[in-house]
Design a protein around this motif. Structure first.
Motif, mmCIF file in Angstrom:
data_model
loop_
_atom_site.group_PDB
_atom_site.id
_atom_site.type_symbol
_atom_site.label_atom_id
_atom_site.label_comp_id
_atom_site.label_asym_id
_atom_site.label_seq_id
_atom_site.Cartn_x
_atom_site.Cartn_y
_atom_site.Cartn_z
ATOM 1 N N ALA A 111 0.830 -1.208 0.000
ATOM 2 C CA ALA A 111 0.000 0.000 0.000
ATOM 3 C C ALA A 111 0.865 1.260 0.000
ATOM 4 N N ALA A 112 1.924 1.232 0.811
ATOM 5 C CA ALA A 112 2.815 2.389 0.857
ATOM 6 C C ALA A 112 3.498 2.605 -0.484
ATOM 7 N N ALA A 113 3.948 1.498 -1.103
ATOM 8 C CA ALA A 113 4.592 1.609 -2.414
ATOM 9 C C ALA A 113 3.613 2.127 -3.459
ATOM 10 N N ALA A 114 2.364 1.664 -3.383
ATOM 11 C CA ALA A 114 1.349 2.121 -4.340
ATOM 12 C C ALA A 114 1.123 3.628 -4.224
ATOM 13 N N ARG A 115 1.006 4.100 -3.004
ATOM 14 C CA ARG A 115 0.793 5.541 -2.818
ATOM 15 C C ARG A 115 1.979 6.334 -3.348
ATOM 16 N N ALA A 116 3.193 5.810 -3.124
ATOM 17 C CA ALA A 116 4.386 6.497 -3.621
ATOM 18 C C ALA A 116 4.405 6.542 -5.145
ATOM 19 N N GLN A 117 3.794 5.536 -5.787
ATOM 20 C CA GLN A 117 3.771 5.474 -7.250
ATOM 21 C C GLN A 117 2.501 6.077 -7.836
ATOM 22 N N GLY A 118 1.672 6.670 -6.981
ATOM 23 C CA GLY A 118 0.478 7.336 -7.478
ATOM 24 C C GLY A 118 -0.665 6.418 -7.821
ATOM 25 N N VAL A 119 -0.672 5.195 -7.280
ATOM 26 C CA VAL A 119 -1.743 4.238 -7.519
ATOM 27 C C VAL A 119 -2.746 4.312 -6.373
ATOM 28 N N ASP A 120 -4.017 4.425 -6.725
ATOM 29 C CA ASP A 120 -5.076 4.531 -5.724
ATOM 30 C C ASP A 120 -5.200 3.207 -4.973
ATOM 31 N N VAL A 121 -5.115 3.246 -3.639
ATOM 32 C CA VAL A 121 -5.139 2.027 -2.838
ATOM 33 C C VAL A 121 -5.753 2.330 -1.479
ATOM 34 N N GLU A 122 -6.409 1.330 -0.905
ATOM 35 C CA GLU A 122 -6.999 1.471 0.431
ATOM 36 C C GLU A 122 -6.779 0.175 1.200
ATOM 37 N N VAL A 123 -6.256 0.295 2.420
ATOM 38 C CA VAL A 123 -6.133 -0.864 3.305
ATOM 39 C C VAL A 123 -7.499 -1.100 3.940
ATOM 40 N N ILE A 124 -7.983 -2.346 3.861
ATOM 41 C CA ILE A 124 -9.337 -2.644 4.341
ATOM 42 C C ILE A 124 -9.320 -3.809 5.327
ATOM 43 N N SER A 125 -10.358 -3.852 6.139
ATOM 44 C CA SER A 125 -10.531 -4.927 7.115
ATOM 45 C C SER A 125 -11.168 -6.144 6.440
ATOM 46 N N PRO A 126 -11.161 -7.306 7.112
ATOM 47 C CA PRO A 126 -11.846 -8.463 6.536
ATOM 48 C C PRO A 126 -13.315 -8.193 6.222
ATOM 49 N N SER A 127 -13.995 -7.480 7.100
ATOM 50 C CA SER A 127 -15.414 -7.212 6.854
ATOM 51 C C SER A 127 -15.596 -6.283 5.658
ATOM 52 N N GLN A 128 -14.703 -5.321 5.503
ATOM 53 C CA GLN A 128 -14.778 -4.437 4.334
ATOM 54 C C GLN A 128 -14.469 -5.207 3.050
ATOM 55 N N ALA A 129 -13.542 -6.142 3.151
ATOM 56 C CA ALA A 129 -13.247 -6.979 1.993
ATOM 57 C C ALA A 129 -14.476 -7.793 1.594
ATOM 58 N N GLN A 130 -15.204 -8.286 2.569
ATOM 59 C CA GLN A 130 -16.395 -9.085 2.278
ATOM 60 C C GLN A 130 -17.507 -8.223 1.684
ATOM 61 N N GLU A 131 -17.569 -6.967 2.091
ATOM 62 C CA GLU A 131 -18.552 -6.067 1.497
ATOM 63 C C GLU A 131 -18.306 -5.916 -0.003
ATOM 64 N N LYS A 132 -17.047 -5.873 -0.388
ATOM 65 C CA LYS A 132 -16.715 -5.715 -1.797
ATOM 66 C C LYS A 132 -16.784 -7.045 -2.542
ATOM 67 N N TRP A 133 -16.663 -8.154 -1.810
ATOM 68 C CA TRP A 133 -16.671 -9.483 -2.427
ATOM 69 C C TRP A 133 -17.540 -10.387 -1.555
ATOM 70 N N PRO A 134 -18.848 -10.271 -1.649
ATOM 71 C CA PRO A 134 -19.761 -10.888 -0.672
ATOM 72 C C PRO A 134 -19.733 -12.408 -0.628
ATOM 73 N N VAL A 135 -19.264 -13.064 -1.680
ATOM 74 C CA VAL A 135 -19.377 -14.525 -1.704
ATOM 75 C C VAL A 135 -18.186 -15.229 -1.048
ATOM 76 N N MET A 136 -17.295 -14.488 -0.438
ATOM 77 C CA MET A 136 -16.147 -15.163 0.176
ATOM 78 C C MET A 136 -16.271 -15.241 1.691
ATOM 79 N N GLU A 137 -15.584 -16.233 2.248
ATOM 80 C CA GLU A 137 -15.446 -16.372 3.691
ATOM 81 C C GLU A 137 -14.262 -15.533 4.152
#
Length: 820
Positions: A111-137
């Protein structure tokens, strides 16, 4: 569709109608070059492209590669509007998840490298990951990353769209034509022979995919890649899977997912790959797959069911087992071949061809037209490999490992294990008996460190301090306070001879190498943009004979760059003599004492000044002694004929007993050189960085007769007020316990401003030290650095750093020149 019969001649002939070949044709045509002919032995995309998964992830470990893929995403987003053909491009974003604390640390570093290279990135929690990908455990997850700019495309549609764009701008694409031979004349390509006739050509571009290695062999060009099976399945529809579902990567399970017609594609990179077609790729392997192999796929399926248990109730619509070509280091092959002029290669895309094709096609087209890369491409430059890397047995064993490393933990200093030991110095056996722990560089077995009694002689990988930290500290201190010997025989050595050798080298080198016999000159080799193509040391051995000593990985690259910049009618010859000479670096305040015990030579400053080389006696041997240092201490690099190496080493160790002479390795060397601020090629010194920005302007002679390559650009840069907004800067961490590895982002007053290019623990300074590349909004001066607050993002933790233009150790460089 065939665009008519093949022509008798063309300016550019591209071999291969996969996505990369079509991208090169598209970009050459867009640049205004109409005389472009692309030849495809079957139909467009019929080899590897058609069965690619089509994932497009922006971030790569090198900023230059990230920039190429970012361009790919921009191109794919507008290509349909330009050509009228759909590409299937969907900027659906991607989620990458971590099952372990170590993986989460890696993602935080990413994530730090991405920000340094100008790539949009967000660190997310497991629950936030599931919100974006509902079918996973997510019960077993530590967290993840969300990258909204990632996406997916339809590889076949994308290829057809690029092909139409190429045709619209004048290129010809001819299908159903097989290249049977490649002709050369005078060391340059002259044409291709096909099953339908011969085409004379000024430039030939090998985008042959799995066939690229064989195409290279037709004209004596080494294209080191090997095919391996790559498998994925497509499921029936699954509840909750929608077309806008992001790409999901679960590297701890070696797997990835993407949506396809309401179901899921499950693929991955199993830890031990399955090479294919040892006897060669079949000619007519078009739109074909290999047999299903559920045993090989089992580890991926098991991990897929852990992440998406619903898959157990979904049918498998299709099993894809499509071979793809992989390279020995997981980076693709790009550029002009060193063996044959005007023969270019774009191949070996390691399952990332769809993501890379847009940017790589543009980069290769620009390289072809301009005669040199227009950005830093060394990590994919075909010249990073040598002919021995094309050995089929070696390739087979190495590829099994490198494919599996796609999703393996990218530990700092991770070494590859397969197809080793490979190249060995004359001291390999002696150093092995001393519990040397070897790494590999350009195939050379090089000592990283020496395990002490009772220590594990293997690296225990981690993101913190690794198990060798204290041992390397002792090697470091021995060099600073006493004397150490480093086996640096892997240094590449190039002999340049002839009556025009001096004039030719002086034009290619930025420094003035027209010095007296016995002079040693550190210099950069610059491109027309004023950036570094290499840096090396030039030793004038005789009036018409120069020995160039350069980095281990640079032998092929540097020999090619220098040779291609010789005037065609010059009386000058270059020979790679790396295998003939060993290099033993005797470094430290007591180095003079050790050498005096073995030699009748005078090692005083008066008789043997810094920056000179002499032939001396050393025990029974006669060697070249070069007074130069890469550690910042008094010392000599002994350039020893291979047959005398063992004797010289044994004599050194015997003479050094009373001075506590210590063996030392490359881990210590790295910390020593960074404390002293010495720059390294492909880290701080790149084709995009000038000597002004690197702080090495002192090694440039603007006034020497005849000038030098890059002088015009450098002279203009000196008057550009913004040129030094980009600069290499020294960093020292305030926290003495933290460990840096390189790649971390650097913040100025809380804003990402650059990245660390090299890092190590500075045992003399007592803290982690680094060299970083800053891109500032104003000129980077000592005043700027002292008036701003600097931090390093270490896996999400902000650490205060002291920034300066001068090194923290011996900034006036007095120690290497001490008399005695």
């Amino acid at each position: 569709m065939v665009d008519g019969n093949i022509p008798e001649q063309a300016q550019y002939v591209i071999i291969g109608g996969g996505i990369v070949g079509c991208s090169v044709a598209y970009h050459l045509a867009k640049m205004g070059h109409r005389d472009v002919v692309l030849l495809e032995q079957g139909q467009l995309s019929c080899g590897t492209t058609w069965h690619a998964a089509g994932l497009v992830g922006q971030l790569r470990s090198q900023p230059a590669m990230t920039n190429l893929i970012r361009y790919s995403t921009e191109l794919y987003a507008q290509l349909e509007a330009e050509t009228g053909l759909a590409t299937g491009w969907n900027e659906c974003g991607s989620v990458t998840v971590a099952r372990s604390d170590d993986r989460m640390t890696m993602l935080l570093r990413t994530a730090a490298a991405a920000r340094a290279q100008g790539v949009d990135v967000e660190v997310i929690s497991p629950s936030q990951a599931q919100e974006k990908w509902p079918v996973m455990e997510v019960d077993d997850l530590k967290g993840g990353l969300w990258m909204p700019g990632d996406g997916k495309a339809n590889p076949t549609d994308l290829t057809q769209s690029l092909a139409r764009g190429a045709r619209m701008n004048g290129a010809r694409i001819i299908e159903g034509v097989t290249v049977t031979d490649i002709r050369t004349d005078g060391g340059a390509v002259s044409g291709v022979v096909t099953d339908q006739g011969t085409i004379r050509a000024e430039v030939v571009v090998n985008c042959g995919g799995q066939w690229a290695r064989r195409l290279g062999q037709m004209c004596g060009v080494n294209v080191p890649l090997h095919s391996a099976e790559h498998m994925y399945i497509v499921t029936e529809q699954i509840d909750g899977v929608s077309p806008d579902l992001p790409v999901l990567r679960d590297p701890d399970g070696y797997i990835y997912f993407k949506e396809e017609t309401g179901g899921l594609v499950l693929g991955g990179f199993e830890p031990e790959a399955k090479p294919w077609a040892m006897d060669g790729i079949p000619d007519k392997f078009f739109f074909q797959l290999l047999p299903d192999d559920w045993d090989q796929f089992e580890i991926l399926l098991e991990n897929g069911l852990i992440r998406v248990p619903q898959m157990a109730d979904a049918g498998v619509r299709k099993f894809y087992n499509g071979p793809e070509s992989f390279t020995p280091d997981n980076n693709y092959l790009l550029g002009e071949a060193p063996e044959v002029k005007n023969f270019f290669v774009g191949a070996g895309f390691n399952s990332m061809g769809i993501a890379s094709a847009g940017g790589a096609g543009r980069a290769l087209a620009e390289w072809i037209v301009n005669g040199a890369p227009t950005s830093d491409l060394f990590s994919v430059d075909i010249r990073r490999f040598a002919n021995f890397n094309n050995n089929p047995t070696w390739l087979h064993d190495r590829i099994k490992e490198t494919l599996g490393l796609h999703y393996a933990m990218p530990w700092p200093n991770r070494e590859l294990d397969t197809a080793r030991p490979f190249r060995r110095s004359a001291l390999y056996g002696h150093l092995s008996s001393k519990k040397a722990v070897f790494g590999s560089k350009m195939g050379w077995e090089r000592v990283n460190w020496f395990a002490r009694d009772g220590e594990n002689p293997n690296v225990e990988y981690s993101f913190g301090r690794q198990n060798w930290h204290d041992t390397v500290a002792a090697e470091h201190r021995s060099t600073r306070e006493g004397v150490s010997v480093f086996d640096q025989s892997s240094f590449a050595k190039l002999l340049v001879q002839g009556r025009d050798a001096c004039v030719q080298l002086n034009r290619i080198c930025a420094a003035n190498v027209d010095v007296a016999v016995g002079g040693t000159v550190y210099t950069g080799l610059l491109n027309e943009r004023g950036g570094y193509e290499s840096d090396l040391t030039v030793l004038r051995i005789k009036d018409q004979e120069f020995l160039l000593i350069t980095g281990s990985a640079q032998a092929v690259h540097d020999a090619d760059w220098i040779s291609k910049n010789f005037d065609t009618d010059a009386h000058v010859f270059l020979t790679d003599v790396t295998a003939a000479w060993s290099v033993l670096a005797v470094m430290g305040p007591k180095s003079r004492d050790v050498l005096r015990k073995l030699s009748k030579a005078d090692f005083s400053n008066t008789a043997f000044p810094f920056g000179t080389v002499q032939e001396i006696d050393l025990g029974y041997a006669t060697v070249l002694a070069n007074r130069m240092t890469y550690v910042g201490e008094l010392g000599w690099e002994l350039i020893v004929p291979v047959e005398f190496t063992v004797g010289v080493y044994e004599d050194l160790m015997d003479a050094g007993v009373e001075f506590d002479l210590c063996d030392a390795g490359y881990y210590a060397l790295e910390g020593l050189r960074i404390e002293k601020g010495f720059r390294a090629w492909s880290r701080e010194l790149t084709p995009d960085i000038t000597p002004l920005q690197a702080g090495l302007n002192f090694a440039v002679d603007y006034e020497k007769p005849g000038g030098f390559i890059g002088k015009k650009a450098l002279t203009q840069a000196k008057s550009d007020p913004d040129h030094l907004n980009t600069r290499i800067v020294q960093l020292v961490l305030e926290d003495r316990d933290a460990q840096l590895w390189g790649g971390e982002s650097v913040l100025c007053n809380g804003v990402e401003i650059g990245e660390i290019r090299s890092a190590a623990y500075g045992h003399t300074v007592g803290s982690a030290v680094a060299l970083c590349l800053l891109h500032a909004p104003e000129r980077v001066t000592a005043a700027f650095l002292s008036s701003h607050r600097f931090e390093v993002d270490l896996a999400g933790v902000k650490l205060t750093a002291y920034a300066s233009l001068r090194p923290p150790y011996d900034p006036s460089s007095e120690r290497p020149k001490v008399d005695g």
